[in-house]
Design a protein around this motif. Structure first.
Motif, PDB file in Angstrom:
ATOM      1  N   ILE A 207     -38.748 -31.454-109.923  1.00 43.45           N
ATOM      2  CA  ILE A 207     -40.788 -31.170-110.895  1.00 43.45           C
ATOM      3  C   ILE A 207     -40.089 -31.670-112.000  1.00 43.45           C
ATOM      4  CG2 ILE A 207     -38.569 -28.783-110.808  1.00 43.45           C
ATOM      5  CD1 ILE A 207     -42.221 -27.696-110.384  1.00 43.45           C
ATOM      6  N   ASN A 208     -40.667 -30.681-112.924  1.00 41.73           N
ATOM      7  CA  ASN A 208     -40.444 -31.355-114.796  1.00 41.73           C
ATOM      8  C   ASN A 208     -39.710 -29.829-115.126  1.00 41.73           C
ATOM      9  OD1 ASN A 208     -39.939 -31.188-117.595  1.00 41.73           O
ATOM     10  ND2 ASN A 208     -41.296 -33.153-117.496  1.00 41.73           N
ATOM     11  N   ALA A 209     -38.389 -29.634-114.429  1.00 36.29           N
ATOM     12  CA  ALA A 209     -37.675 -28.280-114.982  1.00 36.29           C
ATOM     13  C   ALA A 209     -37.569 -27.954-116.219  1.00 36.29           C
ATOM     14  CB  ALA A 209     -36.453 -28.050-114.172  1.00 36.29           C
ATOM     15  N   ARG A 241     -34.527 -34.434-107.901  1.00 39.19           N
ATOM     16  CA  ARG A 241     -34.405 -36.030-108.112  1.00 39.19           C
ATOM     17  C   ARG A 241     -35.809 -35.600-108.835  1.00 39.19           C
ATOM     18  NH1 ARG A 241     -30.361 -36.133-106.618  1.00 39.19           N
ATOM     19  NH2 ARG A 241     -29.395 -37.348-105.338  1.00 39.19           N
ATOM     20  N   TYR A 242     -36.043 -35.936-110.516  1.00 41.09           N
ATOM     21  CA  TYR A 242     -37.424 -36.246-111.383  1.00 41.09           C
ATOM     22  C   TYR A 242     -36.842 -36.945-112.229  1.00 41.09           C
ATOM     23  CZ  TYR A 242     -41.682 -34.695-113.460  1.00 41.09           C
ATOM     24  OH  TYR A 242     -42.489 -34.936-114.037  1.00 41.09           O
ATOM     25  N   VAL A 243     -38.121 -38.432-111.766  1.00 42.48           N
ATOM     26  CA  VAL A 243     -37.740 -39.440-112.529  1.00 42.48           C
ATOM     27  C   VAL A 243     -39.051 -39.856-113.450  1.00 42.48           C
ATOM     28  CG1 VAL A 243     -38.532 -42.214-111.979  1.00 42.48           C
ATOM     29  CG2 VAL A 243     -37.628 -40.859-110.381  1.00 42.48           C
ATOM     30  N   SER A 245     -42.100 -40.699-112.994  1.00 44.25           N
ATOM     31  CA  SER A 245     -43.660 -42.129-112.899  1.00 44.25           C
ATOM     32  C   SER A 245     -43.828 -41.346-111.369  1.00 44.25           C
ATOM     33  CB  SER A 245     -42.440 -42.775-112.632  1.00 44.25           C
ATOM     34  OG  SER A 245     -43.344 -43.796-111.944  1.00 44.25           O
ATOM     35  N   LEU A 246     -44.579 -41.477-111.304  1.00 49.81           N
ATOM     36  CA  LEU A 246     -45.063 -40.794-110.145  1.00 49.81           C
ATOM     37  C   LEU A 246     -45.062 -41.106-108.337  1.00 49.81           C
ATOM     38  CD1 LEU A 246     -47.206 -38.002-108.599  1.00 49.81           C
ATOM     39  CD2 LEU A 246     -48.643 -39.729-109.552  1.00 49.81           C
ATOM     40  N   VAL A 247     -45.482 -42.935-109.129  1.00 50.88           N
ATOM     41  CA  VAL A 247     -45.705 -43.947-107.924  1.00 50.88           C
ATOM     42  C   VAL A 247     -43.392 -43.757-107.299  1.00 50.88           C
ATOM     43  CG1 VAL A 247     -47.431 -45.162-108.558  1.00 50.88           C
ATOM     44  CG2 VAL A 247     -44.967 -45.818-109.867  1.00 50.88           C
ATOM     45  N   VAL A 259     -39.715 -33.030-101.810  1.00 51.21           N
ATOM     46  CA  VAL A 259     -41.536 -32.231-102.049  1.00 51.21           C
ATOM     47  C   VAL A 259     -41.324 -32.358-103.546  1.00 51.21           C
ATOM     48  CG1 VAL A 259     -40.342 -30.290-102.599  1.00 51.21           C
ATOM     49  CG2 VAL A 259     -42.581 -30.017-101.917  1.00 51.21           C
ATOM     50  N   PHE A 260     -43.156 -32.762-103.990  1.00 50.27           N
ATOM     51  CA  PHE A 260     -42.452 -33.227-105.342  1.00 50.27           C
ATOM     52  C   PHE A 260     -44.114 -32.086-106.008  1.00 50.27           C
ATOM     53  CE2 PHE A 260     -45.764 -34.327-108.656  1.00 50.27           C
ATOM     54  CZ  PHE A 260     -44.774 -35.453-109.767  1.00 50.27           C
ATOM     55  N   LEU A 261     -43.374 -31.409-107.247  1.00 51.36           N
ATOM     56  CA  LEU A 261     -44.729 -30.495-107.363  1.00 51.36           C
ATOM     57  C   LEU A 261     -44.906 -30.867-109.092  1.00 51.36           C
ATOM     58  CD1 LEU A 261     -41.814 -28.813-106.089  1.00 51.36           C
ATOM     59  CD2 LEU A 261     -43.440 -27.291-106.307  1.00 51.36           C
ATOM     60  N   TYR A 262     -46.029 -30.509-109.805  1.00 41.97           N
ATOM     61  CA  TYR A 262     -47.019 -30.870-110.849  1.00 41.97           C
ATOM     62  C   TYR A 262     -47.871 -28.808-110.822  1.00 41.97           C
ATOM     63  CZ  TYR A 262     -46.241 -32.139-115.751  1.00 41.97           C
ATOM     64  OH  TYR A 262     -46.314 -31.598-116.763  1.00 41.97           O
ATOM     65  N   PRO A 263     -47.581 -28.212-110.685  1.00 41.61           N
ATOM     66  CA  PRO A 263     -48.191 -26.893-110.548  1.00 41.61           C
ATOM     67  C   PRO A 263     -49.613 -26.943-112.393  1.00 41.61           C
ATOM     68  CG  PRO A 263     -45.925 -26.407-111.567  1.00 41.61           C
ATOM     69  CD  PRO A 263     -45.367 -27.824-111.330  1.00 41.61           C
ATOM     70  N   ARG A 274     -51.411 -31.559-114.629  1.00 44.10           N
ATOM     71  CA  ARG A 274     -52.044 -32.527-115.264  1.00 44.10           C
ATOM     72  C   ARG A 274     -52.306 -33.912-114.623  1.00 44.10           C
ATOM     73  NH1 ARG A 274     -48.314 -35.808-119.695  1.00 44.10           N
ATOM     74  NH2 ARG A 274     -48.546 -38.341-119.071  1.00 44.10           N
ATOM     75  N   LEU A 275     -51.841 -34.070-113.589  1.00 47.99           N
ATOM     76  CA  LEU A 275     -52.117 -35.337-112.624  1.00 47.99           C
ATOM     77  C   LEU A 275     -53.432 -35.223-112.794  1.00 47.99           C
ATOM     78  CD1 LEU A 275     -48.760 -35.300-110.289  1.00 47.99           C
ATOM     79  CD2 LEU A 275     -49.366 -36.869-112.685  1.00 47.99           C
ATOM     80  N   ARG A 276     -54.285 -36.954-112.015  1.00 54.74           N
ATOM     81  CA  ARG A 276     -55.357 -36.654-111.740  1.00 54.74           C
ATOM     82  C   ARG A 276     -56.304 -36.390-110.641  1.00 54.74           C
ATOM     83  NH1 ARG A 276     -56.059 -35.885-117.599  1.00 54.74           N
ATOM     84  NH2 ARG A 276     -53.930 -36.431-118.294  1.00 54.74           N
TER      85      ARG A 276
END
Ligand code: F6P
Length: 336
Positions: A207-209, A241-243, A245-247, A259-263, A274-276
């Protein structure tokens, strides 16, 4: 996979087998084969730095979703549009185009993020192309935006080309998620992993903390509990871990869980994250579910959501099933 000692299964053969098994997949197979050729061209352009990686296509130009548009975004968009034109694709809905491009033939609607993560490309991290193939419904041919307002459960296929140390294709036609690797010496993609499978439990979150102060309370609490590790209520240690880059995040999760989170958050324009939905969340959710994982907006399975437009956003949480369910449980404890 040792490609010297055994005959690899090539993407074309896999697609042909899928189309033979189910004739409805024939146009899907044709389209993915054309896109695979375009992906090899895009990978070569990225690798050679032939197109300056930092160059803005036009300094004033942002794409339909507000991101600065780079020359490589435009190149990738043109490459995949050409692939769509050579395929049974009725319309091409891209992050880089305000409205769907009607090609006027074919039974498919292609939704695509031609170069996801391109804002990071000058840092040499993996970026990718995310795509979704939907049926082109007769009733929406006059109004192609409606074509993209189908729930993700209607996807016929979805995938991600990953431009990294290897050029990979992660793809699902609804029968598991397969990974193919590009072999330059054979100018083709060969099967690398028969069946991706996301481990049920996660030991890593992503997650982008830096947005913590904007998060809703349930997200803050979920992350705080993970950070508390063995001493906290989760009673286990997590890595982070946060890169950006979604892919890259998706492939890591397919490989080793997490687990990935973009709330959604309180920043202007981030009320739905943010994501489409159509060309990021839906295809990723399809690949992840077909690999045994899960994807949610917090309360609803991503694939059950009905998008309102081609460029709609959605909060996105995906990865190991157990952890996605645990996250959803925190919404019940929400205090704001
Ligand atoms: O959608 C583009 C993208 O770069 C994704 O690849 C990535 O997951 C996300 O944006 C990163 O957003 P942020 O910079 O807000 O963390």
């Amino acid at each position: 996979m040792d490609t010297r000692s055994m005959m690899p299964l090539f993407l074309e053969d896999y697609l042909a087998m899928s189309a033979t098994r189910d004739g409805r997949l024939r146009p899907v197979a044709q389209t993915i084969a054309e896109m695979a050729k375009a992906a090899a061209v895009v990978q070569a352009a990225i690798a050679s730095a032939r197109i300056p990686q930092h160059a803005e296509a036009n300094p004033d130009r942002v794409n339909a979703t507000g991101d600065a548009q780079k020359a490589l975004d435009v190149f990738a968009d043109e490459s995949f549009l050409a692939a769509a034109k050579a395929s049974p694709v009725f319309c091409y809905g891209s992050e880089e185009q305000d409205a769907p491009v009607v090609l006027g033939k074919g039974s498919l609607a292609l939704a695509i993020d031609p170069l996801d993560g391109s804002s990071n490309i000058d840092t040499n991290v993996s970026v990718g192309t995310i795509f979704s193939l939907l049926p082109a419904l007769d009733e929406h041919r006059e109004d192609p935006v409606r074509m993209y307002c189908q729930p993700g459960t209607r996807q016929l296929a979805a995938g991600i080309f990953i431009y990294g140390p290897q050029l990979l294709l992660v793809v699902t036609l609804g029968l598991g998620t397969k990974t193919f690797i590009y072999l330059p010496e054979r100018a083709g993609f060969a099967l690398l992993r028969t069946s991706a499978s996301v481990p049920e439990d996660a030991a890593e979150y992503s997650i982008n903390a830096s947005n913590r102060r904007h998060w809703p309370a349930h997200v803050r609490r979920y992350i705080e509990d993970a950070e508390a590790g063995r001493d906290g209520p989760r009673r286990r240690n997590f890595g982070m871990r946060y890169v950006g880059s979604l892919v890259a995040e998706t492939y890591r999760i397919l490989q080793r869980g997490g687990v990935f989170l973009y709330p959604s958050d309180r920043r202007d324009g981030y009320g739905s994250g943010r994501l489409r939905q159509v060309y990021e969340a839906n295809p990723i959710a399809f690949c992840i579910e077909q690999a045994g994982g899960a994807a949610t907006n917090g309360t609803t399975r991503i694939l059950d959501l009905v998008p309102e437009t081609l460029h709609a956003r959605t909060p996105l949480v995906f990865g190991s099933k157990g952890e996605v369910e645990t996250f959803a449980g925190y919404i019940g404890k929400q205090t704001i």
